[in-house]
Scaffold this motif. Structure first.
Motif, PDB file in Angstrom:
ATOM      1  N   ILE A 136       0.841  -1.208   0.000  1.00  0.00           N
ATOM      2  CA  ILE A 136       0.000   0.000   0.000  1.00  0.00           C
ATOM      3  C   ILE A 136       0.873   1.254   0.000  1.00  0.00           C
ATOM      4  O   ILE A 136       0.634   2.207  -0.769  1.00  0.00           O
ATOM      5  CB  ILE A 136      -0.947  -0.010   1.223  1.00  0.00           C
ATOM      6  CG1 ILE A 136      -2.041  -1.059   1.028  1.00  0.00           C
ATOM      7  CG2 ILE A 136      -1.573   1.373   1.422  1.00  0.00           C
ATOM      8  CD1 ILE A 136      -2.904  -1.276   2.253  1.00  0.00           C
ATOM      9  N   ARG A 137       1.894   1.250   0.843  1.00  0.00           N
ATOM     10  CA  ARG A 137       2.794   2.412   0.901  1.00  0.00           C
ATOM     11  C   ARG A 137       3.447   2.663  -0.453  1.00  0.00           C
ATOM     12  O   ARG A 137       3.526   3.810  -0.926  1.00  0.00           O
ATOM     13  CB  ARG A 137       3.855   2.202   1.989  1.00  0.00           C
ATOM     14  CG  ARG A 137       3.335   2.368   3.408  1.00  0.00           C
ATOM     15  CD  ARG A 137       4.486   2.458   4.410  1.00  0.00           C
ATOM     16  NE  ARG A 137       5.271   1.228   4.424  1.00  0.00           N
ATOM     17  CZ  ARG A 137       5.028   0.207   5.236  1.00  0.00           C
ATOM     18  NH1 ARG A 137       4.009   0.262   6.093  1.00  0.00           N
ATOM     19  NH2 ARG A 137       5.786  -0.881   5.207  1.00  0.00           N
ATOM     20  N   VAL A 173       0.829   4.033  -2.981  1.00  0.00           N
ATOM     21  CA  VAL A 173       0.458   5.425  -2.696  1.00  0.00           C
ATOM     22  C   VAL A 173       1.562   6.372  -3.173  1.00  0.00           C
ATOM     23  O   VAL A 173       1.285   7.418  -3.802  1.00  0.00           O
ATOM     24  CB  VAL A 173       0.179   5.620  -1.196  1.00  0.00           C
ATOM     25  CG1 VAL A 173       0.072   7.113  -0.853  1.00  0.00           C
ATOM     26  CG2 VAL A 173      -1.096   4.891  -0.791  1.00  0.00           C
ATOM     27  N   VAL A 174       2.806   6.009  -2.913  1.00  0.00           N
ATOM     28  CA  VAL A 174       3.938   6.835  -3.352  1.00  0.00           C
ATOM     29  C   VAL A 174       3.984   6.900  -4.875  1.00  0.00           C
ATOM     30  O   VAL A 174       4.196   7.967  -5.483  1.00  0.00           O
ATOM     31  CB  VAL A 174       5.266   6.280  -2.790  1.00  0.00           C
ATOM     32  CG1 VAL A 174       6.458   6.985  -3.444  1.00  0.00           C
ATOM     33  CG2 VAL A 174       5.315   6.450  -1.279  1.00  0.00           C
ATOM     34  N   ALA A 229       1.477   6.449  -6.990  1.00  0.00           N
ATOM     35  CA  ALA A 229       0.350   7.242  -7.499  1.00  0.00           C
ATOM     36  C   ALA A 229       0.610   8.736  -7.330  1.00  0.00           C
ATOM     37  O   ALA A 229       0.312   9.534  -8.235  1.00  0.00           O
ATOM     38  CB  ALA A 229      -0.931   6.837  -6.769  1.00  0.00           C
ATOM     39  N   GLU A 230       1.179   9.131  -6.200  1.00  0.00           N
ATOM     40  CA  GLU A 230       1.453  10.543  -5.948  1.00  0.00           C
ATOM     41  C   GLU A 230       2.543  11.068  -6.890  1.00  0.00           C
ATOM     42  O   GLU A 230       2.438  12.194  -7.432  1.00  0.00           O
ATOM     43  CB  GLU A 230       1.861  10.741  -4.492  1.00  0.00           C
ATOM     44  CG  GLU A 230       2.143  12.184  -4.092  1.00  0.00           C
ATOM     45  CD  GLU A 230       0.926  13.089  -4.220  1.00  0.00           C
ATOM     46  OE1 GLU A 230       1.095  14.329  -4.168  1.00  0.00           O
ATOM     47  OE2 GLU A 230      -0.204  12.554  -4.373  1.00  0.00           O
ATOM     48  N   TYR A 269      -3.849   3.497  -8.659  1.00  0.00           N
ATOM     49  CA  TYR A 269      -5.059   3.512  -7.838  1.00  0.00           C
ATOM     50  C   TYR A 269      -5.938   2.288  -8.090  1.00  0.00           C
ATOM     51  O   TYR A 269      -6.622   1.800  -7.189  1.00  0.00           O
ATOM     52  CB  TYR A 269      -5.847   4.798  -8.085  1.00  0.00           C
ATOM     53  CG  TYR A 269      -5.315   5.976  -7.305  1.00  0.00           C
ATOM     54  CD1 TYR A 269      -5.224   5.930  -5.920  1.00  0.00           C
ATOM     55  CD2 TYR A 269      -4.876   7.131  -7.949  1.00  0.00           C
ATOM     56  CE1 TYR A 269      -4.719   7.000  -5.201  1.00  0.00           C
ATOM     57  CE2 TYR A 269      -4.367   8.210  -7.242  1.00  0.00           C
ATOM     58  CZ  TYR A 269      -4.290   8.141  -5.856  1.00  0.00           C
ATOM     59  OH  TYR A 269      -3.790   9.196  -5.140  1.00  0.00           O
ATOM     60  N   LEU A 310      -4.428  -0.285  -6.048  1.00  0.00           N
ATOM     61  CA  LEU A 310      -4.795  -0.032  -4.647  1.00  0.00           C
ATOM     62  C   LEU A 310      -6.207  -0.519  -4.356  1.00  0.00           C
ATOM     63  O   LEU A 310      -6.472  -1.106  -3.294  1.00  0.00           O
ATOM     64  CB  LEU A 310      -4.701   1.465  -4.341  1.00  0.00           C
ATOM     65  CG  LEU A 310      -3.364   1.995  -3.835  1.00  0.00           C
ATOM     66  CD1 LEU A 310      -3.403   3.513  -3.741  1.00  0.00           C
ATOM     67  CD2 LEU A 310      -3.009   1.391  -2.481  1.00  0.00           C
ATOM     68  N   TYR A 311      -7.116  -0.288  -5.293  1.00  0.00           N
ATOM     69  CA  TYR A 311      -8.508  -0.720  -5.122  1.00  0.00           C
ATOM     70  C   TYR A 311      -8.581  -2.244  -5.019  1.00  0.00           C
ATOM     71  O   TYR A 311      -9.259  -2.790  -4.151  1.00  0.00           O
ATOM     72  CB  TYR A 311      -9.336  -0.225  -6.310  1.00  0.00           C
ATOM     73  CG  TYR A 311     -10.771  -0.683  -6.280  1.00  0.00           C
ATOM     74  CD1 TYR A 311     -11.703  -0.087  -5.435  1.00  0.00           C
ATOM     75  CD2 TYR A 311     -11.193  -1.732  -7.116  1.00  0.00           C
ATOM     76  CE1 TYR A 311     -13.028  -0.522  -5.417  1.00  0.00           C
ATOM     77  CE2 TYR A 311     -12.498  -2.171  -7.098  1.00  0.00           C
ATOM     78  CZ  TYR A 311     -13.422  -1.562  -6.249  1.00  0.00           C
ATOM     79  OH  TYR A 311     -14.725  -1.993  -6.221  1.00  0.00           O
ATOM     80  N   ASN A 361      -7.136  -3.391  -1.764  1.00  0.00           N
ATOM     81  CA  ASN A 361      -8.046  -3.110  -0.666  1.00  0.00           C
ATOM     82  C   ASN A 361      -9.113  -4.196  -0.548  1.00  0.00           C
ATOM     83  O   ASN A 361      -9.457  -4.633   0.562  1.00  0.00           O
ATOM     84  CB  ASN A 361      -8.711  -1.748  -0.866  1.00  0.00           C
ATOM     85  CG  ASN A 361      -9.605  -1.379   0.304  1.00  0.00           C
ATOM     86  OD1 ASN A 361      -9.138  -1.181   1.418  1.00  0.00           O
ATOM     87  ND2 ASN A 361     -10.910  -1.291   0.046  1.00  0.00           N
TER      88      ASN A 361
END
Length: 235
Positions: free
Chosen positions: A138-139, A142-143, A145-146, A161, A164-165, A168
């Motif tokens: 996840i980390r 997120v990095v 995607a950002e 993302y 990530l979905y 999740n």
């Protein structure tokens, strides 16, 4: 009773006279026995039928070394055995009583529960490793995607993302498995704790405390053989 002899029961010694045990039996059981039986026979033995479980109960009292009496309670009902021992200790003022038990059916059932407990522990440990892996993933996502957003790479950001979905959803499924596993583990541990309580009621005073401590130590170390031994021997 004409029922076959039970396979389970306990053996213990008490520093009492046969007459007192005889009187206690007459006082606490529905069917009385003649006092002469205690003197005319080398040992005293009575048989009853449990109204609670409709199972036979045999109580045998015989002479033992050191002017003690050896008492054998034969029944496959571990709860009933504990009730009898606790009632006898209370009425006769017995402060310490150790016992050797044998309850094959109870122990077979307990062994199956302990196997399930071990399986649930392994599942929980595996799920914990998966959760740690998912947290790391996840980390990273997120990095990623950002970074893609800052560099205006919408396609890469959308892909991150989407991952990530999906991750999740996988985590939610894992959580549900972990939750169900935990609930089933608690149910099994409750049965194990009940077995420890039953074992402790087969003893009185210090032997009762030692039995409980030995059982708790075996559970903590996940030593199944030690737990069975503690339940049956009290040590």
């Amino acid at each position: 009773t004409t029922e076959p002899r039970p396979h389970g029961g306990v053996v213990f010694t008490v520093n009492e006279r046969t007459e007192r045990i005889n009187n206690w039996i007459q006082k606490n059981f529905l069917y009385g026995i003649h006092k002469e039986m205690a003197t005319l026979s080398p040992y005293l033995e009575v048989a009853y039928m449990s109204l609670r479980t409709a199972s036979p109960v045999f109580i045998k009292v015989e002479s033992h070394k050191g002017n003690k009496l050896k008492i054998t309670i034969s029944t496959d009902d571990m709860d009933l055995t504990g009730d009898i021992i606790q009632a006898m200790a209370d009425d006769l003022g017995i402060e310490d009583l150790s016992a050797i038990a044998e309850f094959p059916k109870h122990m077979d059932d307990l062994k199956q529960i302990l196997i399930k407990v071990e399986e649930f522990h392994k599942v929980r440990e595996s799920l914990s490793v998966d959760m740690a892996d998912h947290a790391s993933m996840i980390r990273n996502l997120v990095v990623r995607a950002e970074d893609a957003r800052l560099m205006n790479e919408m396609k890469s950001m959308k892909m991150a993302y989407t991952q990530l979905y999906d991750l999740n959803k996988e985590i939610m499924r894992g959580y549900e498995i972990r939750r169900n596993n935990h609930l089933e583990l608690l149910d099994c541990l409750k049965i194990v704790n009940q077995a420890v309580q039953k074992a402790s009621r087969l003893r009185v005073g210090k032997p009762k405390t030692l039995c409980t401590s030995a059982c708790r130590a075996a559970i903590k170390s996940r030593d199944h053989e030690a737990l069975i031994k503690a339940i049956l021997s009290g040590l």
